[in-house]
Design a protein around this motif. Sequence first.
Motif, mmCIF file in Angstrom:
data_model
loop_
_atom_site.group_PDB
_atom_site.id
_atom_site.type_symbol
_atom_site.label_atom_id
_atom_site.label_comp_id
_atom_site.label_asym_id
_atom_site.label_seq_id
_atom_site.Cartn_x
_atom_site.Cartn_y
_atom_site.Cartn_z
ATOM 1 N N GLY A 1 0.823 -1.202 0.000
ATOM 2 C CA GLY A 1 0.000 0.000 0.000
ATOM 3 C C GLY A 1 0.856 1.251 0.000
ATOM 4 O O GLY A 1 0.555 2.223 -0.708
ATOM 5 N N ALA A 2 1.933 1.252 0.788
ATOM 6 C CA ALA A 2 2.849 2.398 0.803
ATOM 7 C C ALA A 2 3.491 2.584 -0.560
ATOM 8 O O ALA A 2 3.597 3.716 -1.070
ATOM 9 C CB ALA A 2 3.910 2.200 1.886
ATOM 10 N N LEU A 3 3.920 1.489 -1.168
ATOM 11 C CA LEU A 3 4.523 1.575 -2.499
ATOM 12 C C LEU A 3 3.502 2.033 -3.543
ATOM 13 O O LEU A 3 3.810 2.872 -4.400
ATOM 14 C CB LEU A 3 5.103 0.213 -2.898
ATOM 15 C CG LEU A 3 6.341 -0.241 -2.123
ATOM 16 C CD1 LEU A 3 6.658 -1.699 -2.448
ATOM 17 C CD2 LEU A 3 7.545 0.645 -2.437
ATOM 18 N N ASN B 1 -9.888 -9.190 -1.312
ATOM 19 C CA ASN B 1 -8.770 -9.874 -1.967
ATOM 20 C C ASN B 1 -7.523 -9.026 -1.778
ATOM 21 O O ASN B 1 -7.611 -7.864 -1.360
ATOM 22 C CB ASN B 1 -9.070 -10.103 -3.453
ATOM 23 C CG ASN B 1 -9.381 -8.816 -4.186
ATOM 24 O OD1 ASN B 1 -8.528 -7.943 -4.325
ATOM 25 N ND2 ASN B 1 -10.629 -8.681 -4.648
ATOM 26 N N PRO B 2 -6.327 -9.553 -2.062
ATOM 27 C CA PRO B 2 -5.097 -8.791 -1.794
ATOM 28 C C PRO B 2 -5.037 -7.450 -2.507
ATOM 29 O O PRO B 2 -4.577 -6.456 -1.935
ATOM 30 C CB PRO B 2 -3.999 -9.743 -2.275
ATOM 31 C CG PRO B 2 -4.582 -11.104 -2.092
ATOM 32 C CD PRO B 2 -6.033 -10.956 -2.425
ATOM 33 N N GLU B 3 -5.497 -7.392 -3.752
ATOM 34 C CA GLU B 3 -5.451 -6.131 -4.489
ATOM 35 C C GLU B 3 -6.357 -5.087 -3.833
ATOM 36 O O GLU B 3 -5.968 -3.915 -3.695
ATOM 37 C CB GLU B 3 -5.866 -6.362 -5.938
ATOM 38 C CG GLU B 3 -6.023 -5.094 -6.770
ATOM 39 C CD GLU B 3 -4.738 -4.302 -6.960
ATOM 40 O OE1 GLU B 3 -4.837 -3.122 -7.363
ATOM 41 O OE2 GLU B 3 -3.637 -4.837 -6.697
ATOM 42 N N GLU B 4 -7.549 -5.488 -3.452
ATOM 43 C CA GLU B 4 -8.466 -4.549 -2.810
ATOM 44 C C GLU B 4 -7.886 -4.034 -1.505
ATOM 45 O O GLU B 4 -8.063 -2.856 -1.159
ATOM 46 C CB GLU B 4 -9.808 -5.220 -2.563
ATOM 47 C CG GLU B 4 -10.883 -4.289 -2.023
ATOM 48 C CD GLU B 4 -12.246 -4.958 -1.954
ATOM 49 O OE1 GLU B 4 -12.931 -5.011 -2.996
ATOM 50 O OE2 GLU B 4 -12.601 -5.460 -0.854
ATOM 51 N N CYS B 5 -7.177 -4.883 -0.773
ATOM 52 C CA CYS B 5 -6.558 -4.452 0.482
ATOM 53 C C CYS B 5 -5.491 -3.392 0.230
ATOM 54 O O CYS B 5 -5.375 -2.419 0.977
ATOM 55 C CB CYS B 5 -5.962 -5.654 1.213
ATOM 56 S SG CYS B 5 -7.187 -6.787 1.898
ATOM 57 N N ILE B 6 -4.710 -3.559 -0.833
ATOM 58 C CA ILE B 6 -3.686 -2.570 -1.171
ATOM 59 C C ILE B 6 -4.339 -1.240 -1.533
ATOM 60 O O ILE B 6 -3.927 -0.169 -1.062
ATOM 61 C CB ILE B 6 -2.807 -3.088 -2.326
ATOM 62 C CG1 ILE B 6 -1.949 -4.264 -1.853
ATOM 63 C CG2 ILE B 6 -1.921 -1.972 -2.879
ATOM 64 C CD1 ILE B 6 -1.231 -4.997 -2.969
#
Length: 309
Positions: A97-99, A283-288
């Motif tokens: 998320g930071a990236l 899902n992982p993308e949504e979390c990012i």
Amino acid sequence: MADEFVYHIGTKGQPWGAEEKQQWLSEQHKKRSYVDDVVTAIDALKEQFTVECYGHLEYAVGQYDLFVVKSRQWHPELPTIVVTGGVHGYETSGVHGALRFLQTTAAAYEDQVNIVVFPCLSPWGYETINRWNPTAADPNRSFKEGSGVLESELPMQYLARLKTPIAMHVDLHETTDTDNSEFRPALAAKEGTVNTNWNIPDGFYLVGDADRAEADFQAAIIRSVGAITHIAEPDDQGNFIGVPMEQAGVINYAAKPLGLCMGMTNAAYVTTTEVYPDSPKTNPEECIVAQVAAITGGLDYLLSKQSRD
């Protein structure tokens, strides 16, 4: 609360000594690459931002350079904001998320704020998917002067060298099923205490600083993230992880006494994000993307507040 689960290392009721910590360390193994996943992404940002190495970690099990990414054009008259990820290395969307914020969104704010991002404070934890560092210390309880935990002390020292007030700090975290299956039982074993697992909130929530609650700031982030993913509901007692809910999607901790990362500055606006990547609803993308929305929600509130003031 679930029944007590007894960890496989140590003697029940007795804190770990050097032998138990060494046994724990011997069981940890590299599962992904900090260089491939994080450093390579940071290197790609050098044309747009200033990238600095702010420290080095040297353990028998690995050596790591630590990087901070900040605005190339620094304007002392503008507010400075800090984003931290990977304090707990296993919390993947915090790092990415930071990236992602740097890759997609940060440039839109560079004429309004100075940006400082620490994408991954605990690279060994990232590689081994761990909450602790190799000495079995929790960096997110170690943001105190003299803690001896370099993952925590080095970013604090870097910010002190900047000699600029910090207006906002967003610390990016996750709560995962492994909190109950691994990390809480391990903590209880290490401390010689009794473990009782908590009910993991299904969805996104925030942990604010009890001494700098700023309810409107927290609410603005919840609204921003709510457009991306679902906000957690409290348990039957009105709690998240055993702490009373202050407002929708928000609890408060005393950040500085606990040595939490969000307590390392005197910023007026601070928060810790928590997403739940194991939820069937995400899902992982949504979390990012939700982590990015948390940062921008906080930034938009900060800038709006300053324009009104």
